[in-house]
Design an enzyme around this catalytic site. Structure first.
Site, PDB file in Angstrom:
ATOM      1  N   ASN A   9     105.294 110.337  -4.270  1.00 48.13           N
ATOM      2  CA  ASN A   9     104.916 110.107  -3.240  1.00 48.13           C
ATOM      3  C   ASN A   9     103.357 111.289  -3.139  1.00 48.13           C
ATOM      4  O   ASN A   9     103.800 112.348  -2.345  1.00 48.13           O
ATOM      5  CB  ASN A   9     105.689 109.794  -1.755  1.00 48.13           C
ATOM      6  CG  ASN A   9     104.701 108.722  -0.617  1.00 48.13           C
ATOM      7  OD1 ASN A   9     103.710 108.774  -0.691  1.00 48.13           O
ATOM      8  ND2 ASN A   9     105.409 108.700   0.245  1.00 48.13           N
ATOM      9  N   ARG A  90     105.338 105.872  -5.142  1.00 55.44           N
ATOM     10  CA  ARG A  90     104.508 104.859  -3.888  1.00 55.44           C
ATOM     11  C   ARG A  90     102.941 104.453  -3.685  1.00 55.44           C
ATOM     12  O   ARG A  90     101.967 105.683  -4.182  1.00 55.44           O
ATOM     13  CB  ARG A  90     104.409 105.292  -2.339  1.00 55.44           C
ATOM     14  CG  ARG A  90     103.508 104.807  -1.674  1.00 55.44           C
ATOM     15  CD  ARG A  90     103.476 106.682  -0.431  1.00 55.44           C
ATOM     16  NE  ARG A  90     102.529 105.273   0.808  1.00 55.44           N
ATOM     17  CZ  ARG A  90     101.515 106.373   1.777  1.00 55.44           C
ATOM     18  NH1 ARG A  90     101.640 107.604   1.741  1.00 55.44           N
ATOM     19  NH2 ARG A  90     100.798 105.626   2.385  1.00 55.44           N
ATOM     20  N   HIS A 178     100.650 100.719   5.198  1.00 63.98           N
ATOM     21  CA  HIS A 178     102.125 101.181   5.110  1.00 63.98           C
ATOM     22  C   HIS A 178     103.233 100.235   5.215  1.00 63.98           C
ATOM     23  O   HIS A 178     104.056 100.486   5.877  1.00 63.98           O
ATOM     24  CB  HIS A 178     101.680 101.924   6.253  1.00 63.98           C
ATOM     25  CG  HIS A 178     100.930 103.042   6.832  1.00 63.98           C
ATOM     26  ND1 HIS A 178      99.828 103.529   8.022  1.00 63.98           N
ATOM     27  CD2 HIS A 178     100.833 104.395   5.938  1.00 63.98           C
ATOM     28  CE1 HIS A 178      99.235 103.748   8.108  1.00 63.98           C
ATOM     29  NE2 HIS A 178     100.073 104.801   7.244  1.00 63.98           N
ATOM     30  N   ARG A 238      89.946 109.988  10.348  1.00 58.50           N
ATOM     31  CA  ARG A 238      89.750 108.590  10.105  1.00 58.50           C
ATOM     32  C   ARG A 238      89.399 108.601  11.237  1.00 58.50           C
ATOM     33  O   ARG A 238      90.339 108.320  12.280  1.00 58.50           O
ATOM     34  CB  ARG A 238      90.668 107.764   9.207  1.00 58.50           C
ATOM     35  CG  ARG A 238      90.906 108.537   7.972  1.00 58.50           C
ATOM     36  CD  ARG A 238      91.768 107.522   7.365  1.00 58.50           C
ATOM     37  NE  ARG A 238      93.621 108.072   6.804  1.00 58.50           N
ATOM     38  CZ  ARG A 238      94.030 107.883   6.177  1.00 58.50           C
ATOM     39  NH1 ARG A 238      94.000 106.554   5.961  1.00 58.50           N
ATOM     40  NH2 ARG A 238      95.606 108.283   6.562  1.00 58.50           N
ATOM     41  N   PRO A 281      97.799 116.045  17.052  1.00 54.91           N
ATOM     42  CA  PRO A 281      97.588 116.154  18.565  1.00 54.91           C
ATOM     43  C   PRO A 281      98.596 117.232  19.065  1.00 54.91           C
ATOM     44  O   PRO A 281      97.786 117.401  20.752  1.00 54.91           O
ATOM     45  CB  PRO A 281      98.485 114.454  18.610  1.00 54.91           C
ATOM     46  CG  PRO A 281      99.511 114.505  17.053  1.00 54.91           C
ATOM     47  CD  PRO A 281      97.843 114.750  16.513  1.00 54.91           C
ATOM     48  N   GLU A 381     110.459 106.148   3.140  1.00 58.04           N
ATOM     49  CA  GLU A 381     109.242 105.594   2.208  1.00 58.04           C
ATOM     50  C   GLU A 381     110.268 105.602   0.661  1.00 58.04           C
ATOM     51  O   GLU A 381     109.830 104.606  -0.315  1.00 58.04           O
ATOM     52  CB  GLU A 381     108.270 105.860   2.308  1.00 58.04           C
ATOM     53  CG  GLU A 381     107.502 105.322   3.517  1.00 58.04           C
ATOM     54  CD  GLU A 381     105.527 106.227   3.877  1.00 58.04           C
ATOM     55  OE1 GLU A 381     104.877 105.652   3.926  1.00 58.04           O
ATOM     56  OE2 GLU A 381     105.729 107.481   3.559  1.00 58.04           O
TER      57      GLU A 381
END
Length: 403
Positions: A9, A90, A178, A238, A281, A381
């Site tokens: 990935n 991926r 995603h 983004r 955050p 994933e």
């Protein structure tokens, strides 16, 4: 002797990897997994689950290639009597042509390179890894799994854009991203929650990149990312959705080239751009009471998520379940609380203690009186890519050392 599949990935500065036995066992944990991180920075590291993190030292001006070699060497040295039969990748964008996993050849690689402008943060690095292996081990099966593929069930009206129709005919449409994360949710959620998960479900994949997916019957019905991975929610660096007039204005008044504008939108916007401090955050929550820009960045981040959840609930005709996943969704209980507090009009209430104490574990965090079930579900994933690749694995394979 077991056959194994390695999943890669690849991001712009990190490569996650995981090795799975095939056929995949019922348990979804890999034989091992790890990450090469900070590859293009001043202090790259290499870590494998259960082992101490190593510092990497690159000797050439191609650190990304060196990191891939390090991962391949590590895998080869730990295989023992097992056989590496394939590598699954991926890949963010499959365009309009690829809606299912496919085995790599030179034509597939050329097709995928043409989609680089649609996902410049991710596509080039995955393709570099594929090409590197293709040259070093042309006999090794490589399979690509696409983040856009899960969204091929989007209704036509969700795919279309309100621009001249010939653009639609050229493939300019909303794709969604995603997808491996959402496809994993479509597997694991009904196992945990039965028919509840098959109803009107919104999954919030909140990480450095972020999007929402509205699912009904475990299929994608709408999503916030569209033609590119810039669309939808505000993200770490983004911008998310913008009035196109803003882009025209910036290009004219600041005399930005398309490349310069792209850099601003991908790397200098989002939480980082508004706060001027960080794309994380957690760092902003720590200073928001003393820093107005940090406060504004978090408020805007939450507002955009709440607005889009409301819009997707309207598209679905109601909401039965809200699921948080990915790095921020799984681990940031404070942001989950703020988002859910703003969604109480849907009849959604949290169980405060369950939310506070949950950090990255599958759990129901809504209260018993909530009309909407709220859950945290770690994504996987890498396992999903391995699972989707199984039908394409070679029946027999000669093990070759990876250079």
């Amino acid at each position: 002797m077991n056959d194994c599949i390695l999943v890669l990935n690849c991001g712009s500065s990190s490569i996650k990897f995981a090795l799975f036995n095939t056929p995949l066992p019922h348990q979804r944990t890999p034989l091992w997994s790890g990450k090469a991180d900070g590859i293009t920075g001043s202090a790259p590291t290499f870590s494998v689950s259960g082992q101490a993190t190593e510092n990497l030292s690159f000797e050439t001006d191609a650190p990304y290639h060196e990191a891939l070699v390090r991962i391949r060497d590590y895998t080869v040295n730990r295989l023992g009597n097992n056989r590496l039969v394939a590598v699954a990748h991926r890949v963010v964008h499959g365009g309009a042509k690829y809606s299912a996993p496919v085995q790599v050849d030179h034509q597939v690689l050329a097709d995928l390179r043409s989609y680089i402008p649609l996902a410049p943060l991710h596509q080039p690095f995955a393709l570099d890894a594929i090409e590197s292996l293709l040259h070093a081990q042309p006999g090794l099966t490589q399979i690509v799994c696409f983040d856009t593929a899960f969204h091929h069930t989007l209704p036509r009206v969700e795919k279309m854009l309100p621009i001249p129709y010939p653009a639609w005919e050229r493939g300019v449409q909303r794709y969604g991203f995603h997808g491996l994360s959402y496809e994993y949710m479509s597997v694991v959620l009904p196992e945990r929650y039965g028919d509840l998960a098959r109803g009107n479900t919104i999954v919030a994949h909140l990480g450095s990149g972020a999007s929402l997916c509205a699912m009904r019957g475990l299929r994608s019905m709408a999503t916030t990312m569209g033609f590119s991975a810039l669309d939808g929610l505000m993200m770490g660096t983004r911008c998310g959705s913008l009035d196109p007039g803003v882009l025209l204005y910036m290009m004219e008044t600041e005399e930005l080239s398309p490349q310069q504008l792209g850099h601003v939108l991908y790397h200098e916007s989002g939480l980082y751009g508004v706060s001027g401090i960080s794309a994380d955050p957690r760092a902003l929550i720590a200073v928001e009471h003393d820093n107005p820009r940090a406060f504004d960045a978090l408020a805007l981040y939450v507002r955009r998520i709440v607005r889009e959840i409301g819009a997707l609930a309207a598209v679905l005709g109601g909401l039965d379940m809200l699921v948080f996943t990915a790095g921020i969704g799984e681990h940031n209980d404070e942001l989950r609380r703020r988002i859910c507090d703003a969604l109480q009009f849907l009849g959604l209430t949290l169980h405060d203690q369950a939310n506070r104490t949950n950090q990255g574990h599958a759990a129901l965090i809504s209260s018993s009186r909530s009309r909407v079930a709220v859950a945290v579900e770690p994504t996987n994933e890498e396992w999903m890519a391995a699972s989707l690749s199984q039908p394409l694995l070679p029946m027999t394979s000669l093990y070759c050392n990876v250079v």
